[in-house]
Motif scaffolding. Sequence first.
Motif, short mmCIF file in Angstrom:
data_model
loop_
_atom_site.label_atom_id
_atom_site.label_comp_id
_atom_site.label_asym_id
_atom_site.label_seq_id
_atom_site.Cartn_x
_atom_site.Cartn_y
_atom_site.Cartn_z
N TYR A 33 0.84 -1.20 0.00
CA TYR A 33 0.00 0.00 0.00
C TYR A 33 0.87 1.26 0.00
O TYR A 33 0.65 2.19 -0.78
CB TYR A 33 -0.93 0.00 1.21
CG TYR A 33 -1.91 1.15 1.20
CD1 TYR A 33 -3.15 1.01 0.58
CD2 TYR A 33 -1.58 2.38 1.78
CE1 TYR A 33 -4.05 2.07 0.54
CE2 TYR A 33 -2.47 3.44 1.75
CZ TYR A 33 -3.71 3.28 1.13
OH TYR A 33 -4.58 4.34 1.08
N ILE A 34 1.87 1.29 0.88
CA ILE A 34 2.74 2.46 0.97
C ILE A 34 3.53 2.66 -0.32
O ILE A 34 3.61 3.77 -0.86
CB ILE A 34 3.69 2.32 2.17
CG1 ILE A 34 2.91 2.38 3.49
CG2 ILE A 34 4.78 3.40 2.15
CD1 ILE A 34 3.73 2.05 4.72
N THR A 35 4.10 1.58 -0.83
CA THR A 35 4.95 1.66 -2.03
C THR A 35 4.17 2.13 -3.25
O THR A 35 4.70 2.86 -4.10
CB THR A 35 5.59 0.29 -2.31
OG1 THR A 35 6.36 -0.11 -1.17
CG2 THR A 35 6.50 0.35 -3.53
N ASP A 67 2.10 7.46 -4.00
CA ASP A 67 3.19 8.45 -4.02
C ASP A 67 3.31 9.21 -2.70
O ASP A 67 4.42 9.44 -2.20
CB ASP A 67 2.96 9.45 -5.17
CG ASP A 67 3.14 8.81 -6.53
OD1 ASP A 67 3.79 7.75 -6.59
OD2 ASP A 67 2.63 9.37 -7.52
N PHE A 68 2.17 9.62 -2.13
CA PHE A 68 2.22 10.41 -0.89
C PHE A 68 2.85 9.58 0.23
O PHE A 68 3.77 10.04 0.92
CB PHE A 68 0.82 10.86 -0.49
CG PHE A 68 0.78 11.53 0.86
CD1 PHE A 68 1.17 12.85 1.00
CD2 PHE A 68 0.39 10.83 1.99
CE1 PHE A 68 1.15 13.48 2.25
CE2 PHE A 68 0.37 11.44 3.25
CZ PHE A 68 0.75 12.76 3.38
N TRP A 69 2.33 8.37 0.45
CA TRP A 69 2.81 7.55 1.57
C TRP A 69 4.26 7.09 1.35
O TRP A 69 5.04 7.02 2.29
CB TRP A 69 1.90 6.35 1.79
CG TRP A 69 0.58 6.73 2.37
CD1 TRP A 69 -0.63 6.77 1.74
CD2 TRP A 69 0.34 7.18 3.70
NE1 TRP A 69 -1.61 7.20 2.60
CE2 TRP A 69 -1.04 7.46 3.81
CE3 TRP A 69 1.15 7.37 4.82
CZ2 TRP A 69 -1.62 7.92 4.99
CZ3 TRP A 69 0.58 7.83 6.00
CH2 TRP A 69 -0.80 8.10 6.08
N SER A 70 4.61 6.76 0.11
CA SER A 70 5.98 6.30 -0.13
C SER A 70 6.99 7.42 0.08
O SER A 70 8.16 7.16 0.42
CB SER A 70 6.11 5.76 -1.56
OG SER A 70 5.86 6.77 -2.52
N ALA A 71 6.56 8.68 -0.09
CA ALA A 71 7.45 9.82 0.16
C ALA A 71 7.55 10.13 1.65
O ALA A 71 8.52 10.75 2.10
CB ALA A 71 6.95 11.04 -0.60
N GLU A 94 3.26 0.23 13.65
CA GLU A 94 3.46 1.66 13.76
C GLU A 94 4.31 2.12 12.58
O GLU A 94 5.25 1.41 12.17
CB GLU A 94 4.14 2.02 15.08
CG GLU A 94 3.31 1.65 16.31
CD GLU A 94 4.01 1.98 17.62
OE1 GLU A 94 5.21 2.33 17.57
OE2 GLU A 94 3.36 1.88 18.67
N LEU A 95 3.98 3.27 12.03
CA LEU A 95 4.71 3.81 10.89
C LEU A 95 5.61 4.95 11.35
O LEU A 95 5.19 5.82 12.11
CB LEU A 95 3.74 4.32 9.83
CG LEU A 95 2.68 3.34 9.34
CD1 LEU A 95 1.83 3.97 8.24
CD2 LEU A 95 3.31 2.04 8.84
N ILE A 96 6.85 4.92 10.89
CA ILE A 96 7.83 5.97 11.24
C ILE A 96 8.03 6.85 10.01
O ILE A 96 8.49 6.38 8.96
CB ILE A 96 9.18 5.36 11.66
CG1 ILE A 96 8.98 4.25 12.70
CG2 ILE A 96 10.12 6.45 12.16
CD1 ILE A 96 8.32 4.69 13.98
N PRO A 97 7.67 8.15 10.11
CA PRO A 97 7.80 9.03 8.95
C PRO A 97 9.23 9.53 8.74
O PRO A 97 10.06 9.48 9.65
CB PRO A 97 6.86 10.19 9.30
CG PRO A 97 6.87 10.22 10.78
CD PRO A 97 7.04 8.81 11.25
N LEU A 98 9.48 10.01 7.53
CA LEU A 98 10.80 10.54 7.19
C LEU A 98 11.08 11.84 7.94
O LEU A 98 12.21 12.07 8.38
CB LEU A 98 10.86 10.78 5.67
CG LEU A 98 12.15 11.37 5.11
CD1 LEU A 98 13.32 10.42 5.30
CD2 LEU A 98 11.99 11.71 3.63
N ILE A 99 10.07 12.69 8.09
CA ILE A 99 10.25 13.99 8.73
C ILE A 99 9.45 14.03 10.03
O ILE A 99 8.29 13.61 10.07
CB ILE A 99 9.78 15.13 7.80
CG1 ILE A 99 10.61 15.11 6.51
CG2 ILE A 99 9.88 16.49 8.48
CD1 ILE A 99 10.14 16.08 5.46
N GLY A 100 10.07 14.52 11.10
CA GLY A 100 9.38 14.64 12.38
C GLY A 100 9.78 13.51 13.31
O GLY A 100 10.44 12.54 12.92
#
Length: 205
Positions: free
Chosen positions: A166-168, A171-175, A189-195
């Motif tokens: 789903y994430i891959t 575009d929004f989630w994969s970024a 749990e999902l770990i974001p790139l920023i924050g």
Amino acid sequence: MVLAAWLLVGLGMSVLLAAANRSQKEKVCKRVVVSVQGGEKMYIERADVLQELRKAAGGFLVNKPVRHIDLVHLERSLEKHPWIQDAKVYFDSHSVLHISVAERQPLARIFTTTGRSYYIDSSGHRLPLLDKLQVRVLVVTNFTAARHFTATDSALMRSVKSIALYITNHDFWSAQITQIEVTPARTFELIPLIGNHTIRIGTAE
């Protein structure tokens, strides 16, 4: 006279058939052509495929009699390679051996609770790490360290695969998302790139 003529024709045909059979038996592999089908990056090189072929055939294939080369055995041997999804092996009319392989595409990199690591593809097939290349894909942490999955472990892997796909594919989630963490309760749990925040999504559903 007619009988003699027919005898001569029959003898000639026998000679031609014998020559054709002998020619077929004496055909040797003249060349090996390897093609690898994959995505943007190639994870298997031509040299890797040739090495697997030599192991399966017990030596080099060029100049080996065609009748001594088991194409089905070569295909099955190549498909045992963890990074090869499918293999096609055939001779053309010029005794050239063609090898066409489709490589598996990594979806995520799994890190187990004991630190072991491997990739999975979209089917959940486990892929060993590559010595020559590190693949930039989603990271999954705290996954079970069991080498042989129970039914519960298999269900967990299906959930990981579902979330990673789903994430891959969006575009929004994969970024945004770089890591999927498995909790002790086997939720996610999902770990974001920023924050420095964490997105608790619970189960894959």
